[in-house]
Design a protein around this motif. Structure first.
Motif, mmCIF file in Angstrom:
data_model
loop_
_atom_site.group_PDB
_atom_site.id
_atom_site.type_symbol
_atom_site.label_atom_id
_atom_site.label_comp_id
_atom_site.label_asym_id
_atom_site.label_seq_id
_atom_site.Cartn_x
_atom_site.Cartn_y
_atom_site.Cartn_z
ATOM 1 N N SER A 209 32.318 53.194 31.554
ATOM 2 C CA SER A 209 32.076 51.935 31.269
ATOM 3 C C SER A 209 32.950 50.950 30.926
ATOM 4 N N ALA A 210 34.235 51.506 30.383
ATOM 5 C CA ALA A 210 35.433 50.665 30.090
ATOM 6 C C ALA A 210 35.793 50.000 31.381
ATOM 7 N N VAL A 211 36.021 50.630 32.509
ATOM 8 C CA VAL A 211 36.346 50.046 33.519
ATOM 9 C C VAL A 211 35.477 48.821 33.997
ATOM 10 N N LEU A 212 34.285 49.210 33.801
ATOM 11 C CA LEU A 212 33.223 48.046 34.175
ATOM 12 C C LEU A 212 33.232 46.744 33.454
ATOM 13 N N LYS A 213 33.643 47.275 32.131
ATOM 14 C CA LYS A 213 33.706 45.960 31.248
ATOM 15 C C LYS A 213 35.045 45.053 31.556
ATOM 16 N N GLN A 214 35.891 45.763 31.934
ATOM 17 C CA GLN A 214 37.191 45.001 32.409
ATOM 18 C C GLN A 214 36.838 43.936 33.574
ATOM 19 N N VAL A 215 36.091 44.765 34.568
ATOM 20 C CA VAL A 215 35.639 44.023 35.961
ATOM 21 C C VAL A 215 34.902 42.564 35.308
ATOM 22 N N ALA A 216 33.826 43.036 34.547
ATOM 23 C CA ALA A 216 32.805 42.164 33.961
ATOM 24 C C ALA A 216 33.739 40.897 33.320
ATOM 25 N N GLU A 217 34.669 41.312 32.292
ATOM 26 C CA GLU A 217 35.401 40.238 31.869
ATOM 27 C C GLU A 217 36.270 39.166 32.864
ATOM 28 N N SER A 218 36.731 39.854 33.913
ATOM 29 C CA SER A 218 37.430 39.073 34.906
ATOM 30 C C SER A 218 36.019 38.151 35.654
ATOM 31 N N ILE A 219 35.272 38.825 35.900
ATOM 32 C CA ILE A 219 34.042 37.991 36.800
ATOM 33 C C ILE A 219 33.648 36.678 35.771
ATOM 34 N N SER A 220 33.621 37.224 34.480
ATOM 35 C CA SER A 220 33.164 36.076 33.578
ATOM 36 C C SER A 220 33.718 34.848 33.683
ATOM 37 N N HIS A 221 34.852 34.629 34.190
ATOM 38 C CA HIS A 221 35.910 33.513 34.493
ATOM 39 C C HIS A 221 35.377 32.784 35.613
ATOM 40 N N HIS A 222 34.483 33.350 36.558
ATOM 41 C CA HIS A 222 34.035 32.552 38.110
ATOM 42 C C HIS A 222 32.819 32.185 37.574
ATOM 43 N N LYS A 223 32.632 30.876 38.520
ATOM 44 C CA LYS A 223 31.506 30.145 38.656
ATOM 45 C C LYS A 223 30.530 30.648 39.456
ATOM 46 N N SER A 224 30.931 31.553 40.555
ATOM 47 C CA SER A 224 29.939 32.074 41.636
ATOM 48 C C SER A 224 30.595 33.203 42.288
ATOM 49 N N LEU A 225 29.690 34.169 42.563
ATOM 50 C CA LEU A 225 30.032 35.433 43.342
ATOM 51 C C LEU A 225 29.075 35.641 44.262
ATOM 52 N N PHE A 226 29.436 36.771 44.894
ATOM 53 C CA PHE A 226 28.675 37.412 45.930
ATOM 54 C C PHE A 226 28.312 38.903 45.929
ATOM 55 N N PHE A 227 27.268 39.457 46.234
ATOM 56 C CA PHE A 227 27.149 40.865 46.337
ATOM 57 C C PHE A 227 26.519 41.048 47.711
ATOM 58 N N ILE A 228 27.323 42.131 48.314
ATOM 59 C CA ILE A 228 26.863 42.355 49.769
ATOM 60 C C ILE A 228 26.831 43.868 49.809
ATOM 61 N N GLY A 229 25.856 44.177 50.764
ATOM 62 C CA GLY A 229 25.513 45.764 51.473
ATOM 63 C C GLY A 229 24.802 45.680 52.347
ATOM 64 N N ARG A 230 24.317 46.738 53.114
ATOM 65 C CA ARG A 230 23.541 47.046 54.100
ATOM 66 C C ARG A 230 22.505 48.212 53.794
ATOM 67 N N GLY A 231 21.295 47.947 54.255
ATOM 68 C CA GLY A 231 20.317 48.868 53.846
ATOM 69 C C GLY A 231 19.836 48.885 52.567
ATOM 70 N N VAL A 232 19.692 50.002 52.029
ATOM 71 C CA VAL A 232 19.506 50.284 50.471
ATOM 72 C C VAL A 232 20.493 49.610 49.668
ATOM 73 N N ASP A 233 21.761 49.497 50.242
ATOM 74 C CA ASP A 233 22.782 48.885 49.307
ATOM 75 C C ASP A 233 22.448 47.327 49.225
#
Ligand code: M6R
Length: 367
Positions: A209-233
């Protein structure tokens, strides 16, 4: 009552290994060769008569149903459709006695889902409820119930209820396949073995989870983002996007990776975060080419890939989070975990009320 956790949401995220085990308990034969849902009153004869399945729910439960459609279609070869409960009744759905309507609801009290259930019954269909609350309205009114044994979910953002709903769909899909003979015995046993591995695999994700916490902190500075995937993704991308919006208030959209170039690609600009789910071996090359499309426009891509693809995937993304290897159909039960944690930590970083996001209620009892 938060058992040492800062928030109910985090506690509930960490309770998922137990929720998986409890939801499987007593439903898989001791020899691990078959699944048997003894609580179901539907007969083998009835199961053989099902011609289509409608899966109806709201929000996160709807997203579990998107995975459920893939599970039922691939394991039982019965066509399945998904509906948002608030839309279902008003589109005059074609419900016939050979339609099985599955309603999915953590609380079992969601007004739209309950109304959809009643409409289905009025039309002569059998209704199966997948719910977390024994004795809820949905459980009482449905013909059959599969209880998810996630335990009480307090945080408004649903986590362990969603993943237990996935487990319920896997079990039900295997139950149908057992009656219909639609799967080879070896495939059934492989899926059962895969299910048994999930709780430990979830634990290994939680340890990172520590890695994901870092990712989240950098995301938190953004106004908008995208999630992409195919099929069940793509189904999991939609859940990840909802979770992030709900508790961090950051705008995001989930897109079927191949659909971006039909419009949404125009929104990709320098530095925008894109979270790409890359867990489906058969779709791997295609998803990677969609990642190239966003990277070429300056997106910063976090890939979530299966162990086994990580070396290849690592070359195409800016950051990579690896989930343990499992069968393609079972990946949602793992790939959603990093998305839950990213949402949690993003909300935390922004100082929001994680467990009680603005404007929302845990149980939506108005239509
Ligand atoms: O109790 P239900 O599963 O019927 O609730 C459905 C939705 O209201 C619920 O999943 C909602 O989308 C969650 N707050 C999402 O985290």
């Amino acid at each position: 009552e938060k058992a040492g956790y800062d928030h109910f949401m985090l506690k509930e995220i960490y309770e998922q290994p137990k929720a998986y085990r409890d939801t499987m308990l007593g439903r898989i034969a001791d020899d691990n060769k078959s699944v048997f849902l003894k609580e179901l009153t539907m007969t083998a004869e009835y199961i053989k008569s099902i011609r289509k399945v409608h899966i109806v729910a709201c929000g996160t439960a709807y997203h579990a149903g998107l995975v459920g459609k893939s599970v039922i279609e691939s394991l039982a070869r019965i066509p399945a459709e998904n509906d948002v409960a608030s839309e279902y009744r008003y589109r005059s759905p074609i419900i016939t006695p050979d339609t099985l309507v599955i309603v999915v609801s953590q609380s079992g009290e969601t007004a739209d889902t309950l109304a959809a259930l009643r409409e289905a019954k009025r039309s002569g269909a059998r209704v199966l409820a997948i719910t977390n609350v024994v004795g809820s309205s949905v459980a009482r009114e449905a013909d059959d119930v599969i209880v998810t044994w996630a335990g009480p979910e307090i945080a408004v953002a649903s986590t362990k209820a969603y993943t237990s709903q996935l487990i319920a769909f896997y079990l039900f899909g295997l139950h149908l396949a057992g009656v219909l003979g639609t799967q080879e015995q070896s495939a059934v046993e492989e899926l059962i073995a895969g299910l048994h591995q999930l709780p430990e695999q979830v634990e290994s994700i939680l340890e990172q989870s520590a890695v994901l916490k870092q990712v989240a902190e950098s995301i938190s500075h953004h106004k908008s983002l995208f999630f992409i995937g195919r099929g069940v993704d793509y189904a999991v991308a939609q859940e990840g996007s909802l979770k992030l919006k709900e508790i961090s208030y950051i705008h995001s959209e989930a897109y079927a990776a191949g659909e971006l170039k039909h419009g949404t690609l125009a929104l990709i600009e320098e530095g925008i975060p894109v979270i790409a789910l890359i867990t489906q071996e058969a779709l791997y090359e295609k998803t990677l080419s969609n990642i190239k499309e966003v990277k070429a426009r300056g997106a910063h891509v976090l890939g979530i890939a299966n162990a086994g693809f990580e070396t290849e995937a690592a070359k195409s993304v800016d950051e990579l989070f690896t989930i343990p290897k499992t069968l393609p159909l079972l990946t949602p039960a793992l790939s959603v975990l990093p998305l839950q944690l990213i949402s949690y930590y993003a909300s935390l970083a922004l100082g929001h009320d994680v467990d009680k996001p603005r404007n929302l209620a845990k149980s939506v009892t108005v239509e």
